[in-house]
Design a protein around this motif. Structure first.
Motif, PDB file in Angstrom:
ATOM      1  N   ARG A  79      -7.906  -0.526  -8.682  1.00 42.83           N
ATOM      2  CA  ARG A  79      -6.612  -0.767  -9.325  1.00 42.83           C
ATOM      3  C   ARG A  79      -5.888  -1.989  -8.779  1.00 42.83           C
ATOM      4  N   ASN A  80      -6.429  -2.593  -7.744  1.00 35.45           N
ATOM      5  CA  ASN A  80      -5.759  -3.729  -7.113  1.00 35.45           C
ATOM      6  C   ASN A  80      -6.576  -4.999  -7.289  1.00 35.45           C
ATOM      7  N   ASP A  81      -5.953  -6.115  -6.922  1.00 38.57           N
ATOM      8  CA  ASP A  81      -6.622  -7.407  -6.936  1.00 38.57           C
ATOM      9  C   ASP A  81      -7.876  -7.348  -6.067  1.00 38.57           C
ATOM     10  N   ALA A  82      -8.968  -7.816  -6.589  1.00 38.11           N
ATOM     11  CA  ALA A  82     -10.204  -7.834  -5.795  1.00 38.11           C
ATOM     12  C   ALA A  82     -10.144  -8.853  -4.665  1.00 38.11           C
ATOM     13  N   TYR A  83      -9.167  -9.767  -4.718  1.00 39.82           N
ATOM     14  CA  TYR A  83      -9.010 -10.800  -3.688  1.00 39.82           C
ATOM     15  C   TYR A  83      -7.586 -10.724  -3.140  1.00 39.82           C
ATOM     16  N   PRO A  84      -7.259  -9.685  -2.373  1.00 40.95           N
ATOM     17  CA  PRO A  84      -5.859  -9.442  -2.013  1.00 40.95           C
ATOM     18  C   PRO A  84      -5.292 -10.403  -0.986  1.00 40.95           C
ATOM     19  N   ILE A 117       0.839  -1.203   0.000  1.00 38.77           N
ATOM     20  CA  ILE A 117       0.000   0.000   0.000  1.00 38.77           C
ATOM     21  C   ILE A 117       0.869   1.246   0.000  1.00 38.77           C
ATOM     22  N   LEU A 118       1.910   1.260   0.822  1.00 36.89           N
ATOM     23  CA  LEU A 118       2.801   2.416   0.895  1.00 36.89           C
ATOM     24  C   LEU A 118       3.480   2.675  -0.446  1.00 36.89           C
ATOM     25  N   ARG A 119       3.955   1.633  -1.093  1.00 33.30           N
ATOM     26  CA  ARG A 119       4.594   1.804  -2.397  1.00 33.30           C
ATOM     27  C   ARG A 119       3.609   2.407  -3.404  1.00 33.30           C
ATOM     28  N   GLN A 120       2.366   1.959  -3.370  1.00 31.93           N
ATOM     29  CA  GLN A 120       1.380   2.481  -4.301  1.00 31.93           C
ATOM     30  C   GLN A 120       1.006   3.929  -3.977  1.00 31.93           C
ATOM     31  N   LEU A 121       0.954   4.273  -2.703  1.00 31.21           N
ATOM     32  CA  LEU A 121       0.702   5.664  -2.325  1.00 31.21           C
ATOM     33  C   LEU A 121       1.817   6.578  -2.820  1.00 31.21           C
ATOM     34  N   PHE A 122       3.061   6.126  -2.673  1.00 31.07           N
ATOM     35  CA  PHE A 122       4.181   6.931  -3.152  1.00 31.07           C
ATOM     36  C   PHE A 122       4.149   7.047  -4.673  1.00 31.07           C
ATOM     37  N   ASP A 123       3.789   5.971  -5.358  1.00 30.69           N
ATOM     38  CA  ASP A 123       3.670   6.042  -6.813  1.00 30.69           C
ATOM     39  C   ASP A 123       2.591   7.043  -7.222  1.00 30.69           C
ATOM     40  N   ARG A 124       1.511   7.073  -6.468  1.00 30.87           N
ATOM     41  CA  ARG A 124       0.362   7.910  -6.832  1.00 30.87           C
ATOM     42  C   ARG A 124       0.543   9.355  -6.404  1.00 30.87           C
ATOM     43  N   PHE A 125       1.084   9.591  -5.222  1.00 29.57           N
ATOM     44  CA  PHE A 125       1.119  10.945  -4.662  1.00 29.57           C
ATOM     45  C   PHE A 125       2.518  11.457  -4.335  1.00 29.57           C
ATOM     46  N   GLY A 126       3.548  10.640  -4.527  1.00 26.62           N
ATOM     47  CA  GLY A 126       4.873  10.976  -4.005  1.00 26.62           C
ATOM     48  C   GLY A 126       5.803  11.690  -4.965  1.00 26.62           C
ATOM     49  N   LYS A 127       5.290  12.626  -5.731  1.00 25.99           N
ATOM     50  CA  LYS A 127       6.172  13.361  -6.644  1.00 25.99           C
ATOM     51  C   LYS A 127       7.206  14.179  -5.881  1.00 25.99           C
ATOM     52  N   GLY A 156      -5.446   0.504   4.643  1.00 29.96           N
ATOM     53  CA  GLY A 156      -5.379   1.947   4.680  1.00 29.96           C
ATOM     54  C   GLY A 156      -6.734   2.523   5.017  1.00 29.96           C
ATOM     55  N   VAL A 157      -6.720   3.659   5.723  1.00 29.40           N
ATOM     56  CA  VAL A 157      -7.927   4.428   5.982  1.00 29.40           C
ATOM     57  C   VAL A 157      -7.759   5.725   5.193  1.00 29.40           C
ATOM     58  N   PHE A 158      -8.538   5.847   4.118  1.00 27.19           N
ATOM     59  CA  PHE A 158      -8.350   6.907   3.132  1.00 27.19           C
ATOM     60  C   PHE A 158      -9.664   7.661   2.902  1.00 27.19           C
ATOM     61  N   PRO A 159      -9.586   8.851   2.305  1.00 30.36           N
ATOM     62  CA  PRO A 159     -10.813   9.450   1.781  1.00 30.36           C
ATOM     63  C   PRO A 159     -11.500   8.459   0.843  1.00 30.36           C
ATOM     64  N   LYS A 160     -12.818   8.512   0.776  1.00 30.87           N
ATOM     65  CA  LYS A 160     -13.572   7.499   0.030  1.00 30.87           C
ATOM     66  C   LYS A 160     -13.120   7.386  -1.419  1.00 30.87           C
ATOM     67  N   SER A 161     -12.804   8.520  -2.043  1.00 30.83           N
ATOM     68  CA  SER A 161     -12.403   8.472  -3.453  1.00 30.83           C
ATOM     69  C   SER A 161     -11.082   7.736  -3.633  1.00 30.83           C
ATOM     70  N   VAL A 162     -10.154   7.909  -2.679  1.00 30.01           N
ATOM     71  CA  VAL A 162      -8.858   7.229  -2.764  1.00 30.01           C
ATOM     72  C   VAL A 162      -9.032   5.740  -2.483  1.00 30.01           C
ATOM     73  N   ALA A 163      -9.824   5.395  -1.471  1.00 26.32           N
ATOM     74  CA  ALA A 163     -10.063   3.982  -1.164  1.00 26.32           C
ATOM     75  C   ALA A 163     -10.705   3.282  -2.363  1.00 26.32           C
ATOM     76  N   ALA A 164     -11.667   3.934  -3.005  1.00 27.82           N
ATOM     77  CA  ALA A 164     -12.331   3.341  -4.170  1.00 27.82           C
ATOM     78  C   ALA A 164     -11.353   3.169  -5.325  1.00 27.82           C
ATOM     79  N   GLU A 165     -10.492   4.169  -5.536  1.00 25.59           N
ATOM     80  CA  GLU A 165      -9.493   4.081  -6.606  1.00 25.59           C
ATOM     81  C   GLU A 165      -8.536   2.924  -6.366  1.00 25.59           C
ATOM     82  N   PHE A 166      -8.080   2.759  -5.114  1.00 20.99           N
ATOM     83  CA  PHE A 166      -7.149   1.679  -4.816  1.00 20.99           C
ATOM     84  C   PHE A 166      -7.830   0.314  -4.931  1.00 20.99           C
TER      85      PHE A 166
END
Length: 335
Positions: A221-226, A78-88, A208-218
Motif C-alpha cells: 500500500r506504500n511507495d515502493a521507494y520510500p 507508519i504510526l498514522r497508517q497503523l492508526f488508520d488501519r487498526f485504531g478504531k 516497523g517490525v510487524f507480523p509478516k502479513s501486516v508488513a506485506a500489506e504495508f
C-alpha cells in the motif's frame, strides 16, 4: 509568518535553542554525512524496492526475518497508517506522545500518575473490551521512563483480538526492546525510528517490525521507494557504527542529568528519566507563560497542556551544555 503547528513539527525557520521536539542536539555522525553526500550524484536513480539493503541490515541486527520489516519515510507516517488501519478503538497510557490522542478515532486511557513518578506496572493494565489497538510507548514520552516489558507476553495472549503497538522511538537510548516477540505473536506491532538516538530526524527514516502479513500489506500500500538515496545511505552507514552511537547516548544522558539537576536547583520538580529528555513541573508558575517569555530570548519550549496534570508541566530536551547554560540563566531570571 510561520504556522505555529508547522514550527512545532520542526519545519519552521526558528533558529534559536529548540527544546520541544526531542531532537538529538548532536548532528549525524561523519560516516552518515559522507555516505549521504556520496549518493547525491546518483539521485537520478531510485533506491532498491522497499529499501532492501536497509531492511536486510536491520533484519541482521535485530535478528528477525526480513519479511517482518517495513521501512518508510519516518515513523510518524507508519504510526498514522497503523492508526488508520487498526485504531478504531484505541487504549493509551497517558500522558503519552501527543500524536496519538490526535489521530485515534476514539480512545480510552490509563493514567500514569506524577505521585508515582509516572511509573506503571503493565501487569496491572486493564484493556477495555472492544479495544482494537493498545499502545505502549517505551521509553515513554513525555517523561522518559521505561516499562518492564516482561509483562507483555501475558497481555498479548490474554487479549488475542487486540493488537498491541509498542512505539520504541527511544529504545536505542534506554529500555528493553520487544522486537524478538513479533514473529511469535500475530497481534504485536513495533515501530522504531532513526530520528532520535541516531540523529537522522531530517533524513526521515522509520521502520516497523510487524507480523509478516501486516508488513506485506504495508509494503503493497506504500511507495515502493520510500527513502531518498541519501537517506538510505545515511541510515545504513549509521547502523554500522553502533558503538559510536552508544558513546553519544551516554554523553546525552549525562547532559540531561546535569541539566535536570540544575533545573531542580531553581525550585522546579523534575521526574526520573532514562532518556535525553525529561518532564518538569514549574508550579506554581504557568508553563505557558514561561514558554512565551523565554521564547523572547530565542529559546523554544512548549508546555505539556495536560489539564489534569496542571498548568506547570513542561517537557524539556537537553541541548549541548553551553546552550543548557543559556536556558538555565534565562529561567533563573524568570523564576
Amino acid at each position: 509568518m510561520d504556522d505555529p503547528s508547522t514550527i512545532e513539527k520542526g519545519g519552521g525557520t526558528f533558529q534559536g535553542i529548540k527544546l520541544l521536539l526531542c531532537e538529538n542536539p548532536l548532528p549525524p555522525i561523519e560516516a552518515a554525512i559522507d555516505a549521504a553526500v556520496d549518493e547525491v550524484p546518483r539521485s537520478n536513480y531510485y533506491t532498491e524496492p522497499h529499501s532492501k539493503p536497509l531492511r536486510t541490515l536491520l533484519a541482521e541486527k535485530l535478528d528477525v526475518p526480513e519479511e517482518n520489516l517495513h521501512v518508510n519515510a519516518g515513523s510518524e507516517l507508519i504510526l498514522r497508517q497503523l492508526f488508520d488501519r487498526f485504531g478504531k478503538h484505541v487504549h493509551l497510557l497517558t500522558p503519552t506522545y501527543p500524536l496519538f490522542p490526535e489521530i485515534a478515532e476514539r480512545y480510552t486511557e490509563t493514567r500514569l500518575r506524577p505521585e508515582d513518578d509516572f511509573r506503571y506496572d503493565l501487569g496491572r493494565l486493564e484493556v477495555p473490551d472492544g479495544t482494537t489497538l493498545a499502545v505502549i510507548v517505551n521509553p515513554n514520552n513525555p517523561n522518559g521512563g521505561t516499562f518492564d516489558m516482561a509483562r507483555l507476553p501475558a497481555l498479548l495472549e490474554g487479549h488475542p483480538d487486540t493488537r498491541f503497538l509498542v512505539d520504541e522511538a527511544f529504545i536505542d537510548v534506554a529500555g528493553e526492546s520487544v522486537v524478538d516477540l513479533v514473529p511469535r505473536h500475530r497481534n504485536l506491532l513495533v515501530t522504531r525510528t532513526l530520528s532520535k538516538a541516531h540523529s537522522l530526524a531530517g533524513f526521515r527514516v522509520g521502520y516497523g517490525v510487524f507480523p509478516k502479513s501486516v508488513a506485506a500489506e504495508f509494503d503493497r500500500r506504500n511507495d515502493a521507494y520510500p527513502l531518498t538515496r541519501p537517506s538510505q545511505a545515511a541510515a545504513v552507514a549509521t547502523l554500522r557504527h553502533e558503538e559510536t552511537i552508544r558513546d553519544r547516548i551516554d554523553r546525552l544522558r549525562a547532559w540531561r542529568e546535569e541539566f535536570a539537576t540544575e533545573i531542580e536547583a531553581l525550585g522546579v520538580r523534575t521526574f526520573p528519566s532514562e532518556t535525553y529528555f525529561f518532564l518538569a513541573d514549574f508550579a506554581p508558575h504557568d508553563a505557558s507563560e514561561i514558554a512565551s517569555k523565554i521564547r523572547e530570548r530565542d529559546i523554544y519550549v512548549k508546555p505539556l497542556d495536560d489539564a489534569r496534570l496542571g498548568s506547570g508541566f513542561m517537557r524539556l530536551t537537553t541541548a549541548r551544555p553551553a546552550e543548557n547554560r543559556q536556558v538555565l540563566s534565562a529561567l533563573e531570571e524568570l523564576l
